[in-house]
Motif scaffolding. Structure first.
Motif, mmCIF file in Angstrom:
data_model
loop_
_atom_site.group_PDB
_atom_site.id
_atom_site.type_symbol
_atom_site.label_atom_id
_atom_site.label_comp_id
_atom_site.label_asym_id
_atom_site.label_seq_id
_atom_site.Cartn_x
_atom_site.Cartn_y
_atom_site.Cartn_z
ATOM 1 N N GLU A 1 58.437 -24.552 -2.384
ATOM 2 C CA GLU A 1 59.416 -25.612 -2.134
ATOM 3 C C GLU A 1 59.855 -25.635 -0.668
ATOM 4 N N LEU A 2 58.868 -25.553 0.206
ATOM 5 C CA LEU A 2 59.089 -25.682 1.640
ATOM 6 C C LEU A 2 58.754 -27.116 2.039
ATOM 7 N N SER A 3 59.578 -27.700 2.893
ATOM 8 C CA SER A 3 59.412 -29.117 3.218
ATOM 9 C C SER A 3 58.162 -29.391 4.047
ATOM 10 N N SER A 4 57.752 -28.402 4.839
ATOM 11 C CA SER A 4 56.743 -28.693 5.852
ATOM 12 C C SER A 4 56.196 -27.392 6.427
ATOM 13 N N ALA A 5 55.086 -27.545 7.161
ATOM 14 C CA ALA A 5 54.509 -26.428 7.914
ATOM 15 C C ALA A 5 54.269 -26.901 9.338
ATOM 16 N N HIS A 6 54.517 -26.013 10.293
ATOM 17 C CA HIS A 6 54.393 -26.338 11.711
ATOM 18 C C HIS A 6 53.661 -25.184 12.388
ATOM 19 N N ILE A 7 52.605 -25.499 13.104
ATOM 20 C CA ILE A 7 51.827 -24.489 13.817
ATOM 21 C C ILE A 7 51.876 -24.853 15.291
ATOM 22 N N ASN A 8 52.625 -24.073 16.065
ATOM 23 C CA ASN A 8 52.973 -24.453 17.438
ATOM 24 C C ASN A 8 52.127 -23.722 18.485
ATOM 25 N N PHE A 9 51.851 -24.438 19.577
ATOM 26 C CA PHE A 9 51.186 -23.894 20.769
ATOM 27 C C PHE A 9 49.841 -23.262 20.399
ATOM 28 N N THR A 10 48.959 -24.100 19.886
ATOM 29 C CA THR A 10 47.662 -23.639 19.418
ATOM 30 C C THR A 10 46.635 -23.607 20.542
ATOM 31 N N ASP A 11 45.573 -22.827 20.315
ATOM 32 C CA ASP A 11 44.454 -22.779 21.254
ATOM 33 C C ASP A 11 43.335 -23.688 20.742
ATOM 34 N N SER B 1 58.840 -17.749 22.294
ATOM 35 C CA SER B 1 57.791 -17.613 23.302
ATOM 36 C C SER B 1 56.859 -18.818 23.245
ATOM 37 N N PRO B 2 57.084 -19.823 24.073
ATOM 38 C CA PRO B 2 56.240 -21.024 24.059
ATOM 39 C C PRO B 2 54.911 -20.800 24.782
ATOM 40 N N VAL B 3 54.128 -19.870 24.253
ATOM 41 C CA VAL B 3 52.866 -19.482 24.867
ATOM 42 C C VAL B 3 51.724 -19.929 23.966
ATOM 43 N N SER B 4 50.794 -20.696 24.507
ATOM 44 C CA SER B 4 49.654 -21.152 23.718
ATOM 45 C C SER B 4 48.682 -20.000 23.462
ATOM 46 N N GLY B 5 48.062 -20.052 22.292
ATOM 47 C CA GLY B 5 47.093 -19.026 21.933
ATOM 48 C C GLY B 5 46.648 -19.213 20.507
ATOM 49 N N PRO B 6 45.816 -18.314 19.985
ATOM 50 C CA PRO B 6 45.377 -18.422 18.600
ATOM 51 C C PRO B 6 46.559 -18.298 17.647
ATOM 52 N N ARG B 7 46.559 -19.085 16.623
ATOM 53 C CA ARG B 7 47.540 -18.912 15.541
ATOM 54 C C ARG B 7 46.799 -18.519 14.265
ATOM 55 N N ALA C 1 44.544 -14.281 8.871
ATOM 56 C CA ALA C 1 46.005 -14.175 8.854
ATOM 57 C C ALA C 1 46.609 -15.330 9.627
ATOM 58 N N LEU C 2 47.814 -15.700 9.236
ATOM 59 C CA LEU C 2 48.586 -16.712 9.934
ATOM 60 C C LEU C 2 49.984 -16.147 10.155
#
Length: 374
Positions: A135-145, A105-111, A64-65
Motif C-alpha cells: 500500500e505504497l503510493s509510488s516508487a521513485h528512483i533518483n539520480f540514475t546512471d 546525496s544527490p549523486v548520480s550512479g547505479p541504483r 538489489a535496490l
C-alpha cells in the motif's frame, strides 16, 4: 518474483552487498549506507525507514535496490512536494512512498545493483506488485546512471524526469594555472582575484584523508557542517556519529580540507573519492569570511583533483554560481511510478513540459561558462 527486504543493511554481510556495487561508487558501499543507519541519521524517527529490496536465488543475493520507505520528501533533491500537495488537496494519500536513492546525496550512479541485466529486470518487474501489496503510493528512483536508465526504459508505466547539475571536468590540466589559461581574460582575472583575496586574509589549507583525522578534528568538522543548518534554523540531517563510523569503515574514500587562519581552523570541506571522480559533499565555517566559501569548496577541490588525477569534480546540487567558475551543466535522470491513474496522467503532462524547460535552461546556462570561445 517475491522480493526480500532488509530494514537494516547490517543484516547482510558487507561482501555480499559490495560484490554488486561498482568499485567507483563510494555512496553505495555497505559501509556508507550502513553508517547512515547505525548512526541514526536515517531511520523511522527521521522519516527514512530503510527498505532495501533483494532478489535472492539459492541463498545468494543476485540483485538489489537500495531503498527507503518515506513519510516526507526532504533530503531527496528531486522535488515532488508539488505532487504531494496536489494529492493532499484531492484527498489522495501520497505518503508513505518508496524511494531508491542515497540519502541526502544527490549523486548520480547505479541504483539497480545486479550481477547481470536479467536479474535486475526481474527485480524491477516485481516492484509495482510490491507497491500494491505494501500500500505504497509510488516508487521513485533518483539520480540514475546509464545502466539503470536502460533497464528502466524497458519497464512499463515508469515516467522519466530530468534535472540539471554542474560538474567540473579536468581536461588534463597540469595545474590550476593551466586551467586558468583556457578561460576568457576577464573570467581568469576574476578567479585569480578571488583567490588572492582569500590568501590576503591569511588562510592556509591542509588536506587530510579519513585515517588522518582524530576525534577532536571530527568534532570540528561536524560543528562546521551543523552550522550551515543552524544559520537557517534547521536541524542537520547527519549525526555526529556518522562521521566517526564512516572514518572507521571507509577512511580511504574520505578527503577533508581544513581552512586555517593562523593556527585556528575556521572552515572545512568534506569530500569523497571513487574511481576517477571527486565528490564535494559538505562545507561549513564557524564565522563569515569574504570569498572563503568559493576557495574552500571549489578552487581547493579543483587544485586537488588536478594534483591527484581525478577527471570529474561533482560539487553537489544547485548553485548557478558554479557556472562562472567552470562547472558545466550536466543532465540528471530519475524515474517515477505512480499507482493513482489520475496523478500519473497529471505528472506525465507536467514532466513533458518540465523536460523542455530543463533542456533549454541547460543550453542557455552554457553561455555563462568562463571558457574562451573557439
Amino acid at each position: 518474483m517475491p522480493l526480500q527486504r532488509l530494514h537494516k543493511l547490517s543484516e547482510i554481510p558487507a561482501p555480499d552487498w559490495d560484490v554488486l556495487v561498482p568499485q567507483n561508487q563510494p555512496f553505495l558501499r555497505h559501509a556508507f549506507l550502513a553508517s547512515l543507519e547505525d548512526s541514526g541519521s536515517v531511520g523511522p524517527h527521521t522519516g527514512w525507514q530503510a527498505e532495501h529490496l533483494l532478489h535472492v536465488e539459492a541463498g545468494r543475493v543476485i540483485a538489489a535496490l537500495p531503498g527507503y520507505r518515506k513519510w516526507h520528501s526532504y533530503g531527496e533533491y528531486v522535488f515532488d512536494h508539488g505532487w504531494a500537495d496536489a494529492c493532499a488537496r484531492a484527498g489522495i494519500d501520497y505518503y508513505p512512498k518508496f524511494l531508491s536513492a542515497v540519502p541526502f546525496s544527490p549523486v548520480s550512479g547505479p541504483r539497480l545493483l545486479a550481477a547481470n541485466v536479467e536479474d535486475g529486470f526481474e527485480l524491477l518487474k516485481s516492484l509495482p506488485g510490491y507497491l500494491e501489496i505494501e500500500e505504497l503510493s509510488s516508487a521513485h528512483i533518483n539520480f540514475t546512471d546509464a545502466f539503470t536508465d536502460a533497464a528502466m526504459a524497458e519497464q512499463p508505466g515508469w515516467l522519466q524526469r530530468i534535472g540539471c547539475q554542474y560538474h567540473w571536468q579536468n581536461r588534463g590540466y597540469r595545474d590550476f594555472q593551466d586551467f586558468l589559461d583556457v578561460l576568457a581574460s576577464r573570467k581568469r582575472k576574476q578567479m585569480r582575484k578571488e583567490r588572492e583575496q582569500v590568501a590576503a586574509q591569511g588562510f592556509e589549507f591542509e588536506w587530510l584523508e579519513g585515517r588522518e583525522l582524530d576525534e577532536a578534528q571530527w568534532d570540528f568538522v561536524y560543528a562546521c557542517y551543523a552550522n550551515t543548518y543552524a544559520v537557517r534554523r534547521q536541524a542537520p540531517y547527519l549525526t555526529r556519529e556518522f562521521f566517526s563510523l564512516l572514518a572507521e569503515r571507509m577512511p580511504e574514500s574520505i578527503r577533508v580540507v581544513l581552512a586555517r587562519q593562523g593556527s585556528r581552523p575556521v572552515a572545512m570541506a568534506f569530500s569523497l573519492v571513487g574511481g576517477d571522480s571527486f565528490y564535494g559533499r559538505y562545507w561549513g565555517c564557524l564565522a563569515e569570511f569574504d570569498r572563503l566559501h568559493f576557495e574552500t569548496c571549489f578552487y581547493q577541490g579543483m587544485d586537488y583533483a588536478i594534483a591527484q588525477g581525478f577527471q570529474r569534480f561533482d560539487a553537489g546540487a544547485q548553485g548557478e554560481h558554479k557556472l562562472i567558475r567552470g562547472f558545466e551543466p550536466v543532465i540528471t535522470h530519475s524515474w517515477h511510478y505512480l499507482r493513482h491513474p489520475g496523478l500519473k496522467a497529471a505528472v506525465k503532462d507536467f514532466l513533458h513540459q518540465e523536460r523542455a524547460g530543463v533542456l533549454a535552461y541547460a543550453e542557455e546556462a552554457r553561455s555563462a561558462l568562463p571558457y574562451r570561445q573557439a
